[in-house]
Scaffold this active site. Sequence first.
Site, PDB file in Angstrom:
ATOM      1  CB  CYS A  25     -37.521  66.014-106.547  1.00 50.99           C
ATOM      2  SG  CYS A  25     -39.081  65.296-106.024  1.00 50.99           S
ATOM      3  CE1 TYR A  78     -43.181  71.282-103.027  1.00 47.77           C
ATOM      4  CE2 TYR A  78     -42.779  69.969-101.052  1.00 47.77           C
ATOM      5  CZ  TYR A  78     -42.396  70.390-102.314  1.00 47.77           C
ATOM      6  OH  TYR A  78     -41.232  69.918-102.883  1.00 47.77           O
TER       7      TYR A  78
END
Length: 326
Positions: free
Chosen positions: A42, A173
Site C-alpha cells: 500500500c 486511482y
Amino acid sequence: MSTQGAEYVRDQRYLTTRITADGRDGFPVEPGRYRLVVSRACPWANRSVIVRRLLGLEPVLSMGICGPTHDERSWTFDLDPGGRDPVLGIERLQEAFLARDPDYPLGITVPAIVDVPTGQVVTNDFAQITLDLSTEWREHHRAGAPDLYPEGLREEIDEINAGVFADVNNGVYQAGFARSQGAYERAYRRLFARLDALSERLGTRRYLVGDTITEADIRLFTTLVRFDAVYHGHFKCNRTKLTEMPVLWAYARDLYQTPGFGDTIDFAQIKEHYYVVHRDVNPTGIVPLGPDTSGWTTAHHREELGGRPFGEGTPPGPVAPGEAVA
C-alpha cells in the site's frame, strides 16, 4: 473505495484520534504502547514505514505487516506464523477496528495505529500519522534524525502535498477506477500535467522543498516507485513510463537508493496486491512478470544538484531485525 457516477471518489472518512505528546485526545505518546500496522503493497502505508525508519522510531513503535492481498472484510496477517499478528494476537485488522467500535461502518485501511493494551485502533488517518510521527514523537527520534516537516517550510510542503495528492497520489486511482471515458481522460490529463510540472520543478533542485528530504518527497516517492510496476498498465496511466521521464526517473532513483526508501519496497507484493485484489480491473488475477527493476540501482547523478538528504542529520542504521524486505 467508491464511485460517484463515473468519477472515482476516495472515502476520506478516517478515525482522526491523534497520538500526541500531551495526550490531549486520550492517547499520549508512550514507547511500546502502540503498534503500527501496514502492508508493503500500500502506498499510503509505505509513507509511514519510511518515516518511522528515517526517524528511528523502531524501538518505541513496533510494526505489524499484513500480507499484500485482502478480501472485502479486511487486511490479514497471513505473513505471520499461523496467520496471526504476534503482538496483537489477531488474524484480521478488522478485529482491531471492531474492538474500537463494534458497529464500525467505514473502510478497514492501512496504515493504522493500534493501542496494544486494549487492542483498539487509535487512528487510520494516514496523512496525519506521518506528520505526528515527525512532530509529536520527537522526544523519541534517533540521534541524527532528519526534520521531515521543518516549521519554516510547512506552508510550502502542505501546498505541494495538496497538489500531489489530488493529481498524482489519488490521480492514478481516479484514472484506474474511472467508470467512463471522460472521467478517465480528465484524471489522466491532470496526472501527467502535474508530473510535467513536478519534473520542471525538480530539474533544478534535488528535492521538492528546501535542500533536504521532507514529507513532500516521501509522499511523491511512494507513487512514483509503483508507477511502472502498476499504474502505467493496470491503471492505464500510459502516456509515458517513469523510466521515460528523465528528471522524475533520476529523482525517484536518488530516493530509492537513500537508506529508508528502497529498503522498504517489495515490488512482488506491490504487484500481487493490485493485480489480484482489483478483479474489476484485472478479472483474471494474473500478475505480470515485469517490469525489470534492476534500473533502480543505476547511477542517477542527482547529487550534482547539491542538497543534503538528511540536513544536519545522518542516515538511518540497518533495517530492524525481522523487517527486511525479502
